[in-house]
Design a protein around this motif. Structure first.
Motif, PDB file in Angstrom:
ATOM      1  N   HIS A   1       0.703  -1.321   0.236  1.00  6.62           N
ATOM      2  CA  HIS A   1       0.103   0.403  -0.172  1.00  6.62           C
ATOM      3  C   HIS A   1       1.011   1.210  -0.069  1.00  6.62           C
ATOM      4  O   HIS A   1       0.537   1.561  -0.841  1.00  6.62           O
ATOM      5  CB  HIS A   1      -1.010  -0.356   1.609  1.00  6.62           C
ATOM      6  CG  HIS A   1      -1.705   1.675   1.414  1.00  6.62           C
ATOM      7  ND1 HIS A   1      -2.617   1.342   0.490  1.00  6.62           N
ATOM      8  CD2 HIS A   1      -1.582   2.459   2.182  1.00  6.62           C
ATOM      9  CE1 HIS A   1      -3.373   3.000   1.156  1.00  6.62           C
ATOM     10  NE2 HIS A   1      -2.821   2.989   1.928  1.00  6.62           N
TER      11      HIS A   1
ATOM     12  N   ASN B   1      -3.709   8.473  -1.698  1.00  4.46           N
ATOM     13  CA  ASN B   1      -3.813   7.177  -0.915  1.00  4.46           C
ATOM     14  C   ASN B   1      -5.781   6.909  -1.564  1.00  4.46           C
ATOM     15  O   ASN B   1      -5.119   5.467  -1.553  1.00  4.46           O
ATOM     16  CB  ASN B   1      -4.264   8.209   0.276  1.00  4.46           C
ATOM     17  CG  ASN B   1      -4.844   6.236   1.453  1.00  4.46           C
ATOM     18  OD1 ASN B   1      -4.708   5.422   1.740  1.00  4.46           O
ATOM     19  ND2 ASN B   1      -5.362   7.573   2.231  1.00  4.46           N
TER      20      ASN B   1
ATOM     21  N   HIS C   1       3.359   7.879   4.232  1.00  4.11           N
ATOM     22  CA  HIS C   1       1.413   8.236   4.865  1.00  4.11           C
ATOM     23  C   HIS C   1       1.189   7.586   6.030  1.00  4.11           C
ATOM     24  O   HIS C   1       0.339   8.234   6.937  1.00  4.11           O
ATOM     25  CB  HIS C   1       1.015   8.838   3.899  1.00  4.11           C
ATOM     26  CG  HIS C   1       0.179   7.803   3.459  1.00  4.11           C
ATOM     27  ND1 HIS C   1       0.855   6.894   2.392  1.00  4.11           N
ATOM     28  CD2 HIS C   1      -1.247   6.747   3.597  1.00  4.11           C
ATOM     29  CE1 HIS C   1      -0.262   5.793   2.214  1.00  4.11           C
ATOM     30  NE2 HIS C   1      -1.247   5.721   2.973  1.00  4.11           N
ATOM     31  N   ASP C   2       1.057   5.862   6.138  1.00  4.91           N
ATOM     32  CA  ASP C   2       0.071   5.608   6.393  1.00  4.91           C
ATOM     33  C   ASP C   2       1.240   4.283   8.508  1.00  4.91           C
ATOM     34  O   ASP C   2       1.158   3.487   8.581  1.00  4.91           O
ATOM     35  CB  ASP C   2      -0.076   3.868   6.236  1.00  4.91           C
ATOM     36  CG  ASP C   2      -1.375   4.865   5.395  1.00  4.91           C
ATOM     37  OD1 ASP C   2      -2.046   5.867   5.904  1.00  4.91           O
ATOM     38  OD2 ASP C   2      -2.167   4.145   4.718  1.00  4.91           O
TER      39      ASP C   2
HETATM   40 FE   LIG Z   1      -2.826   4.721   3.628  1.00  5.68          FE
END
Ligand SMILES: [Fe+2]
Length: 293
Positions: A112, A227, A142-143
Motif C-alpha cells: 500500500h 491514498n 503516510h500510514d
Molecule cells: Fe493509506
C-alpha cells in the motif's frame, strides 16, 4: 485510551530510523550538499550499496547499461530517487510484520505504501523534480502510524467501525475518539521523533484532511488523492479500507478533473505492476516474494 507518553514510549521501542536515512534526507534537501558527500555516506554501508546497485539494475528501471557504482547510480537515477530507494529499503523493515489490528496481512502495508508513493509522485507537475521526490517519500510514510497503533486498535476495531457506520464519520475521527490518537497523529509523532523534514510531517498528519493543510497544501493533496486511488485499486487495504472519505478540495488544489484522474490511474496501475521487481528487492527478508496486488 492512549496518552502521548504511551505513544512516545512505543516509538522509542521501535528500532531507530538508521542515521544514514536522516542524513541523506537532509543532504538531498540541502542545495550546498554535493553528490560526492552523498556517495561517501552510502559507500560506507556495503549492504546498502549492494541493494542500491541491484535496484538500479532491476527491470523497474530498464536502464540500457549496467550500473557498477554509487557514483554512476547517482548520475543515472538522480540523487532524489536514490535517497527515496534507500529510505524505502530501511522502511521495509518497519513494515515487515502484519498489522493485525488493521486487518493487514504481512506485506499489505508495504505494498500500500509503495503504491501510494508511486501515485503521489505521478500527481506532481512533470517539471517539478523536488516535489516528485518529496511526494514519493510522503507516500511511503503516510500510514507509518499504523505500525504503532496496530497493537492497540485490534480489539477496538469493531467499536471504531460501528461509530464510522452509525455516525457516518471518517475512520480517523472514530479512531481518535476511541484510542486517543488517530494513525495519522501517531505517524506524525513518529516522524517528529525521527527528525524527518516538516513537509513530510504535515503530509502524514493531514493526508486524510487535506483542507486542513497549511504550509504544504499541494503535497498533502497529492498524498490524499494517491491514498484514495490505492484504496480504490485494493492495494494493501485492511478492515478500515473503505471507511475513508474523498475530499474533492484536493482535486481543486491539484487542478485535476476526472479525465486527468483517470489518465493518472492508468499510469499508477502500470507503474505499480512494474514496481513488483523493486518491491521484491527492497522488501525485508521473507518478503522477497511480495507481489503487486
Ligand atoms: Fe493509506
Amino acid at each position: 485510551m492512549l496518552l502521548l507518553k504511551d505513544l512516545v514510549r512505543k516509538v522509542k521501542d521501535l528500532p531507530p530510523l538508521p542515521d544514514i536515512v536522516v542524513k541523506l534526507l537532509q543532504a538531498s534537501r540541502d542545495p550546498d550538499a554535493s553528490v560526492r558527500e552523498m556517495v561517501e555516506l552510502i559507500k560506507h554501508d556495503p549492504a546498502l550499496t549492494t541493494k542500491v546497485l541491484r535496484l538500479c539494475n532491476s527491470s523497474y528501471y530498464g536502464l540500457p547499461r549496467k550500473i557498477n557504482s554509487i557514483q554512476e547510480a547517482l548520475v543515472y537515477i538522480g540523487t532524489d530517487t536514490l535517497v527515496n530507494f534507500i529510505l524505502a529499503g530501511c522502511l521495509a523493515a518497519f513494515y515487515q510484520q502484519s498489522q493485525d489490528g488493521y486487518g493487514l496481512e504481512s506485506g499489505d502495508l508495504w505494498r500500500h505504501s509503495v503504491g501510494c508513493a508511486i501515485a503521489a509522485q505521478l500527481l506532481s507537475p512533470a517539471d517539478d523534480d523536488a516535489l516528485k521526490s518529496e511526494a514519493f517519500t510522503a507516500g511511503l510514510l503516510h500510514d507509518v502510524g499504523k505500525i504503532i497503533l496496530s497493537s492497540f486498535v485490534g480489539d477496538k476495531m469493531q467499536e471504531i467501525m460501528d461509530i464510522v457506520k452509525d455516525e457516518d464519520i471518517p475512520f480517523e475521527k472514530a479512531e481518535r475518539r476511541i484510542l486517543g490518537f488517530s494513525h495519522t497523529e501517531a505517524g506524525a509523532q513518529m516522524a517528529k521523533m525521527w527528525n524527518l523534514p516538516e513537509p513530510l510531517i504535515e503530509a502524514i498528519s493531514l493526508h486524510q484532511t487535506p483542507q486542513a493543510a497549511v504550509n504544504h497544501k499541494r503535497l498533502v493533496a497529492q498524498v490524499h488523492v494517491a491514498n484514495i486511488l490505492c484504496i480504490s485499486f485494493g492495494i494493501g487495504i485492511g478492515t478500515d479500507g473503505l471507511a475513508y472519505s474523498f475530499d474533492p478540495s484536493a482535486m481543486e488544489e491539484l487542478e485535476l478533473n476526472s479525465d486527468d484522474l483517470y489518465a493518472i490511474s492508468v499510469k499508477v496501475h502500470d507503474q505499480f505492476s512494474r514496481a513488483e521487481d523493486m518491491i521484491g528487492l527492497i522488501a525485508p527478508t521473507g518478503h522477497a516474494d511480495a507481489k503487486a496486488a
